[in-house]
Design an enzyme around this catalytic site. Structure first.
Site, PDB file in Angstrom:
ATOM      1  N   CYS A 132       0.847  -1.195   0.000  1.00  0.00           N
ATOM      2  CA  CYS A 132       0.000   0.000   0.000  1.00  0.00           C
ATOM      3  C   CYS A 132       0.878   1.239   0.000  1.00  0.00           C
ATOM      4  CB  CYS A 132      -0.919  -0.001   1.219  1.00  0.00           C
ATOM      5  SG  CYS A 132      -2.066   1.398   1.268  1.00  0.00           S
TER       6      CYS A 132
ATOM      7  N   HIS B  26      -9.131  -3.904  -2.219  1.00  0.00           N
ATOM      8  CA  HIS B  26      -8.153  -3.145  -1.432  1.00  0.00           C
ATOM      9  C   HIS B  26      -8.602  -1.687  -1.294  1.00  0.00           C
ATOM     10  CE1 HIS B  26      -3.912  -2.228  -0.131  1.00  0.00           C
ATOM     11  NE2 HIS B  26      -4.304  -1.022  -0.526  1.00  0.00           N
ATOM     12  N   GLU B  27      -9.067  -1.087  -2.411  1.00  0.00           N
ATOM     13  CA  GLU B  27      -9.497   0.314  -2.378  1.00  0.00           C
ATOM     14  C   GLU B  27     -10.821   0.470  -1.628  1.00  0.00           C
ATOM     15  OE1 GLU B  27      -7.327   2.392  -3.247  1.00  0.00           O
ATOM     16  OE2 GLU B  27      -6.036   0.896  -4.191  1.00  0.00           O
TER      17      GLU B  27
ATOM     18  N   HIS C   3     -10.164   0.937   1.948  1.00  0.00           N
ATOM     19  CA  HIS C   3      -9.732   2.296   2.293  1.00  0.00           C
ATOM     20  C   HIS C   3     -10.931   3.189   2.608  1.00  0.00           C
ATOM     21  CE1 HIS C   3      -5.419   2.544   1.983  1.00  0.00           C
ATOM     22  NE2 HIS C   3      -5.404   1.907   0.818  1.00  0.00           N
TER      23      HIS C   3
END
EC number: 3.5.1.88
Length: 306
Positions: A237, A279-280, A283
């Site tokens: 990341c 993954h995003e 966030h």
């Protein structure tokens, strides 16, 4: 002349036009008589009507035509000749989206900043085409383009707690290249031509070309479907430099989202692209990959070349 004028006849010209049209038996042509009442002198008009009515041999239906034909010789009032231009209508300016060409690379927010641990808020649909959101998207694209190791970037990573992220086309290229390499590896394995390592090349070296990538924009994304099958793979990341970890993710995922123009779309993805999307998405919920990693590997940053 009418002694008790109609309430609708609110000016001297209206009264004159009403009298002329009635005297000549053409009440239905009131608008035409109102036009000449505004352009010619009242004394000339009334005198002409009297002469028309005195002609006994003139049929009733021809009086109006004779009256209008005789007006050509009459002088017009000076104020009626003035051309009064119509007021120009103010054109409603269309609000154009301001797209600056000189966007700068945004600084990447790193742990332990609070914005990385906050749940991002939705972007109002009516604000998507506003300059601030469009500028943010453009700046995020430039930032990701100038980050060689990045394939995805979320708004919280640049200090904006909004449910917005972008994914580089490079993630698709990695999937295509990986699939092609694996097919070649299987063919060579069947032919007895297996590399010394016994494994296909690492996909971390794939898709590192220099050609410009396009970027997919996801605004207010919602997960619609996930595959049951999961795969374990390494992740890193930009906001957690120097660390990598093995994270188990769904192999396939379907997301409903809005694009940078505010249009809704549904996208299904698999393999590496699906991993980047998940993954995003983490966030946007204040979750980092180190929270899910089964094993974290710390890598010391390279020393700058002298």
């Amino acid at each position: 002349m009418r002694l008790t004028p109609d309430k609708k006849l609110h000016s001297r010209e209206h009264l004159l036009a009403d009298d002329l049209s009635r005297m000549l038996g053409e009440e239905r042509r009131f608008a035409a008589y109102l036009g000449i009442a505004k352009r010619y002198y009242e004394s000339d008009l009334r005198g002409l009507v009297r002469r028309v009515l005195e002609k006994q041999d003139l049929p009733q239906e021809a009086r109006g035509k004779y009256f209008f034909a005789a007006l050509r010789d009459k002088p017009q009032r000076p104020e009626s000749r003035r051309h009064t231009p119509k007021p120009k209508k103010k054109k409603r300016k269309k609000r154009r989206v301001r797209m600056q060409k000189n966007h700068k690379t945004l600084p990447i927010i790193k742990v332990p900043q609070k914005v990385l641990r906050s749940v991002a808020t939705d972007v109002p649909v009516t604000h998507i085409r506003e300059p601030d959101i469009q500028d943010l998207i453009a700046a995020m694209k430039i930032t990701l383009a100038n980050t060689p190791d990045g394939v995805g970037l979320a708004a919280p990573q640049v200090g904006q707690s909004l449910r917005l992220f972008i994914v580089s086309e490079e993630a698709e290229e990695i999937d295509r290249s990986t699939a092609d390499i694996e097919r070649r590896f299987r063919r060579r394995a069947l032919a007895g031509q297996v590399p010394e390592s016994g494994m296909p090349p690492n996909k971390s070296n794939i898709g590192s070309g220099t050609r410009p990538w396009k970027y997919y924009v996801f605004i207010n994304p919602v997960v619609k479907n996930k595959a049951r099958g999961k795969a374990l793979d390494a992740e890193g990341c930009l906001s957690v430099p120097g660390k990598f970890g093995h994270v188990k993710r769904c192999e396939k995922i379907t997301v409903e989202s809005l694009d940078e123009h505010g249009k809704k779309f549904l996208r299904g993805s698999a393999n590496f692209f699906a991993r980047v999307v998940q993954h995003e998405l983490d966030h946007l919920d204040g979750t980092l990959f180190i929270d899910k990693a089964e094993e974290i590997i710390e890598v010391s940053p390279e020393e700058p070349r002298k």
